[in-house]
Write an enzyme that holds these catalytic residues in place. Structure first.
Site, PDB file in Angstrom:
ATOM      1  N   CYS A   4      -6.968 -10.916  17.826  1.00  0.00           N
ATOM      2  CA  CYS A   4      -8.228 -10.207  18.105  1.00  0.00           C
ATOM      3  C   CYS A   4      -9.374 -11.154  18.461  1.00  0.00           C
ATOM      4  O   CYS A   4     -10.420 -10.704  18.918  1.00  0.00           O
ATOM      5  CB  CYS A   4      -8.605  -9.328  16.925  1.00  0.00           C
ATOM      6  SG  CYS A   4      -7.260  -8.272  16.398  1.00  0.00           S
ATOM      7  N   HIS A  37     -15.868  -8.167  16.715  1.00  0.00           N
ATOM      8  CA  HIS A  37     -14.556  -7.535  16.854  1.00  0.00           C
ATOM      9  C   HIS A  37     -14.613  -6.149  16.209  1.00  0.00           C
ATOM     10  O   HIS A  37     -15.125  -5.980  15.100  1.00  0.00           O
ATOM     11  CB  HIS A  37     -13.500  -8.413  16.182  1.00  0.00           C
ATOM     12  CG  HIS A  37     -12.169  -7.757  16.081  1.00  0.00           C
ATOM     13  ND1 HIS A  37     -11.627  -6.995  17.097  1.00  0.00           N
ATOM     14  CD2 HIS A  37     -11.246  -7.737  15.073  1.00  0.00           C
ATOM     15  CE1 HIS A  37     -10.447  -6.538  16.725  1.00  0.00           C
ATOM     16  NE2 HIS A  37     -10.198  -6.960  15.500  1.00  0.00           N
ATOM     17  N   ASN A  59      -9.196  -0.090  16.967  1.00  0.00           N
ATOM     18  CA  ASN A  59      -9.082  -1.553  17.064  1.00  0.00           C
ATOM     19  C   ASN A  59      -8.143  -1.891  18.231  1.00  0.00           C
ATOM     20  O   ASN A  59      -6.936  -1.683  18.138  1.00  0.00           O
ATOM     21  CB  ASN A  59      -8.533  -2.102  15.745  1.00  0.00           C
ATOM     22  CG  ASN A  59      -8.373  -3.613  15.767  1.00  0.00           C
ATOM     23  OD1 ASN A  59      -8.411  -4.239  16.824  1.00  0.00           O
ATOM     24  ND2 ASN A  59      -8.161  -4.197  14.608  1.00  0.00           N
TER      25      ASN A  59
HETATM   26  O1  UT7 Z   1      -7.888  -6.944  13.832  1.00  0.00           O
HETATM   27  C1  UT7 Z   1      -7.665  -7.103  12.484  1.00  0.00           C
HETATM   28  C2  UT7 Z   1      -6.847  -5.976  11.970  1.00  0.00           C
HETATM   29  N1  UT7 Z   1      -6.922  -5.550  10.636  1.00  0.00           N
HETATM   30  C3  UT7 Z   1      -8.035  -5.224   9.933  1.00  0.00           C
HETATM   31  O2  UT7 Z   1      -9.153  -5.436  10.303  1.00  0.00           O
HETATM   32  C4  UT7 Z   1      -7.773  -4.535   8.618  1.00  0.00           C
HETATM   33  C5  UT7 Z   1      -8.772  -4.881   7.563  1.00  0.00           C
HETATM   34  N2  UT7 Z   1      -8.659  -3.947   6.466  1.00  0.00           N
HETATM   35  C6  UT7 Z   1      -9.182  -2.707   6.510  1.00  0.00           C
HETATM   36  O3  UT7 Z   1      -9.783  -2.335   7.499  1.00  0.00           O
HETATM   37  C7  UT7 Z   1      -9.044  -1.823   5.287  1.00  0.00           C
HETATM   38  O4  UT7 Z   1      -8.476  -2.584   4.219  1.00  0.00           O
HETATM   39  C8  UT7 Z   1      -8.172  -0.556   5.539  1.00  0.00           C
HETATM   40  C9  UT7 Z   1      -8.914   0.413   6.486  1.00  0.00           C
HETATM   41  C10 UT7 Z   1      -6.839  -0.945   6.141  1.00  0.00           C
HETATM   42  C11 UT7 Z   1      -7.907   0.174   4.220  1.00  0.00           C
HETATM   43  O5  UT7 Z   1      -9.150   0.464   3.598  1.00  0.00           O
HETATM   44  P1  UT7 Z   1      -9.349   0.136   2.033  1.00  0.00           P
HETATM   45  O6  UT7 Z   1     -10.701   0.603   1.663  1.00  0.00           O
HETATM   46  O7  UT7 Z   1      -9.039  -1.324   1.845  1.00  0.00           O
HETATM   47  O8  UT7 Z   1      -8.289   1.058   1.365  1.00  0.00           O
HETATM   48  P2  UT7 Z   1      -7.098   0.686   0.352  1.00  0.00           P
HETATM   49  O9  UT7 Z   1      -6.019  -0.035   1.083  1.00  0.00           O
HETATM   50  O10 UT7 Z   1      -7.696   0.069  -0.866  1.00  0.00           O
HETATM   51  O11 UT7 Z   1      -6.584   2.097  -0.043  1.00  0.00           O
HETATM   52  C12 UT7 Z   1      -7.360   3.000  -0.853  1.00  0.00           C
HETATM   53  C13 UT7 Z   1      -6.539   4.230  -1.118  1.00  0.00           C
HETATM   54  C14 UT7 Z   1      -5.153   3.940  -1.684  1.00  0.00           C
HETATM   55  O12 UT7 Z   1      -4.831   4.990  -2.570  1.00  0.00           O
HETATM   56  P3  UT7 Z   1      -4.977   4.811  -4.170  1.00  0.00           P
HETATM   57  O13 UT7 Z   1      -4.125   3.642  -4.508  1.00  0.00           O
HETATM   58  O14 UT7 Z   1      -6.453   4.544  -4.401  1.00  0.00           O
HETATM   59  O15 UT7 Z   1      -4.514   6.107  -4.690  1.00  0.00           O
HETATM   60  C15 UT7 Z   1      -4.253   4.023  -0.467  1.00  0.00           C
HETATM   61  O16 UT7 Z   1      -2.934   4.368  -0.799  1.00  0.00           O
HETATM   62  O17 UT7 Z   1      -6.322   4.937   0.122  1.00  0.00           O
HETATM   63  C16 UT7 Z   1      -4.921   5.124   0.328  1.00  0.00           C
HETATM   64  N3  UT7 Z   1      -4.660   5.022   1.753  1.00  0.00           N
HETATM   65  C17 UT7 Z   1      -4.813   6.049   2.601  1.00  0.00           C
HETATM   66  N4  UT7 Z   1      -5.174   7.326   2.399  1.00  0.00           N
HETATM   67  C18 UT7 Z   1      -5.258   8.123   3.473  1.00  0.00           C
HETATM   68  C19 UT7 Z   1      -4.297   3.920   2.462  1.00  0.00           C
HETATM   69  N5  UT7 Z   1      -4.212   4.239   3.766  1.00  0.00           N
HETATM   70  C20 UT7 Z   1      -4.527   5.549   3.874  1.00  0.00           C
HETATM   71  C21 UT7 Z   1      -4.631   6.436   4.971  1.00  0.00           C
HETATM   72  N6  UT7 Z   1      -5.008   7.696   4.736  1.00  0.00           N
HETATM   73  N7  UT7 Z   1      -4.399   6.039   6.228  1.00  0.00           N
END
Ligand code: UT7
Length: 324
Positions: free
Chosen positions: A116, A240, A270
């Protein structure tokens, strides 16, 4: 990282263009495919919809042609094509070869893969070639991440998408637009975001998020220091487009208000190498950049790479003369 030596030939951007595949996938479409919700995706990422489809060459030709048309230059006068992509259409040859032929260019062409951060890497390369005597360089950032996304994996499928953005750089009399730059990579963090050949993207989102903010801020700070400018002088930051919360956190740490950020991720998702040029072109099309303005481009990505540039729009004074 070196500061720019005095006396090198500079460049300015004279044309730009974008391409997005016509197919739009909304969060509500994803709700039907995955255990997710529109509200969760918006709250955690800021994304509402994204474009998917097409090939890296096809989208690059579309954005590249628009940039050439806007600059009003003969494709035969382009001295080099740099295509930033992490999703080439084939292993060999480089996708830039296909794009070079389709655009009617007769020049060197190569791909840059810095994930990216790729478009920023490509822009630094392009300025380097101009310092070495090239007069016109076409720089494109394109990715078709839909092809390497597992559409049953909610951790990644809600984020990634396809698109392309391009700029034409032309040599000018004098120093040009680039005031400072920084390129960085940390291979020890590659395990947090990768795709094997023929495989799909694997990501530890939380770890990527944590590192992303830090390395964007570090890189932007280095570029500003090399350029001899401070955050309050930046008129527009083009980050980005990964996650609105990453952009907000980075801007807050840099002490740059969010009103100065270019953001298109709500409609694009993204798009990796395309994300910075898509946001830059949107800001330019909406008249958000005036001659003489300082623009900070800053990205991060798999690798983990980071990269940034400080551009003074139109060069010092905002009206640098393009070399004939
Ligand atoms: O170009 C670079 C590419 N990558 C990035 O930039 C990714 C960087 N990371 C992020 O953008 C974020 O970490 C995410 C958007 C991927 C995830 O957001 P988060 O606030 O870090 O969420 P999390 O992984 O802590 O998940 C929170 C909750 C979890 O449930 P519990 O354990 O609290 O019950 C996940 O299982 O949300 C759940 N979850 C979802 N729920 C609905 C994870 N993905 C999803 C989803 N829809 N797609």
């Amino acid at each position: 990282m070196p500061t720019i030596p005095s006396g090198v030939r500079g460049a300015v951007i004279t044309g730009w263009g974008t391409a997005l595949p016509p197919k739009v996938l909304t969060n509500h479409d994803l709700e039907k495919m995955l255990d997710t919700s529109h509200d969760w995706i918006v709250e955690r990422s800021g994304i509402h919809e994204r474009h998917v489809g097409g090939t890296t060459a096809g989208l690059s030709v579309e954005s590249g042609r628009k940039a050439l048309d806007m600059a009003g230059i003969d494709p035969l006068s382009i001295d080099a094509l740099v295509l930033a992509t992490t999703t080439p259409d084939r292993c060999v040859p480089a996708t830039s070869a296909t794009v070079q032929q389709a655009l009617g260019l007769r020049c060197g062409a190569f791909d840059v893969n810095a994930a990216c951060s790729g478009f920023d890497y490509a822009l630094v390369q392009a300025h380097g070639m101009i310092a070495l005597g090239a007069k016109k360089v076409l720089c494109i950032g394109t990715d078709t991440l839909a092809r390497i996304t597992d559409w049953t994996d909610r951790n990644t499928a809600v984020l990634f998408a396809d698109g392309s953005g391009a700029v034409v750089l032309e040599a000018v009399e004098g120093p040009g637009q680039l005031l400072g730059w920084d390129l960085d990579a940390d291979g020890s963090a590659e395990k947090y975001l990768y795709a094997e050949l023929g495989g799909n993207i694997q990501m530890e989102g939380k770890e990527v998020f944590r590192r992303a903010v830090r390395i964007m801020v570090d890189s932007a700070t280095k570029s500003m220091s090399h350029a001899g400018v401070t955050a309050d002088q930046i008129a527009l930051v083009v980050p980005h487009q990964a996650n609105i919360r990453i952009i907000e956190a980075a801007c807050s740490r840099l002490d740059i208000p969010m009103e100065k950020a270019a953001v298109v991720l709500q409609h694009t998702g993204n798009t990796s190498s395309a994300s910075i040029p898509l946001a830059l072109c949107d800001a330019l099309d909406n008249g958000r950049v005036q001659p003489g303005d300082l623009v900070l481009l800053v990205g991060f990505g798999a690798g983990m790479t980071a990269a940034s540039l400080i551009l003074q729009w139109g060069g010092p004074g905002g009206d640098s003369k393009v070399l004939a």
